[in-house]
Design a protein around this motif. Sequence first.
Motif, short mmCIF file in Angstrom:
data_model
loop_
_atom_site.label_atom_id
_atom_site.label_comp_id
_atom_site.label_asym_id
_atom_site.label_seq_id
_atom_site.Cartn_x
_atom_site.Cartn_y
_atom_site.Cartn_z
N ILE A 75 -6.42 45.07 108.82
CA ILE A 75 -7.05 43.77 108.65
C ILE A 75 -8.15 43.96 107.61
O ILE A 75 -8.99 44.85 107.73
N ILE A 76 -8.13 43.13 106.58
CA ILE A 76 -9.13 43.17 105.51
C ILE A 76 -10.21 42.15 105.85
O ILE A 76 -9.91 41.00 106.16
N PHE A 77 -11.46 42.58 105.76
CA PHE A 77 -12.59 41.72 106.10
C PHE A 77 -13.39 41.36 104.85
O PHE A 77 -13.41 42.12 103.88
N THR A 78 -14.04 40.21 104.89
CA THR A 78 -14.95 39.81 103.82
C THR A 78 -16.24 40.61 103.94
O THR A 78 -16.45 41.31 104.94
N ASN A 79 -17.11 40.50 102.95
CA ASN A 79 -18.41 41.19 103.01
C ASN A 79 -19.24 40.73 104.20
O ASN A 79 -20.06 41.48 104.71
N SER A 80 -19.03 39.49 104.65
CA SER A 80 -19.79 38.97 105.79
C SER A 80 -19.17 39.36 107.13
O SER A 80 -19.70 39.00 108.18
#
Length: 73
Positions: free
Chosen positions: A26-31
């Motif tokens: 799962i790729i997450f945003t910077n936030s």
Amino acid sequence: MISELYNRLKNIADTEFVEIVQDSEIIFTNSGRAQKLRVKLVDGTFVDIWYFVTFLPGGAWHCTGSLAKPGNQ
């Protein structure tokens, strides 16, 4: 909610498609919000799966990132 969906899809990819899936993440945003699921295939390619809902004025909605796009036919 979105993280749960990506976790379920990741589990399906990792258990039901063992022959063609090398890894998934799962790729997450910077936030820290789940952005997409990346499924790496054994031939070196990958598939990005993303899901998001855009709410439009007047209560209409439009879904992108899937094969079917209700409201955008």
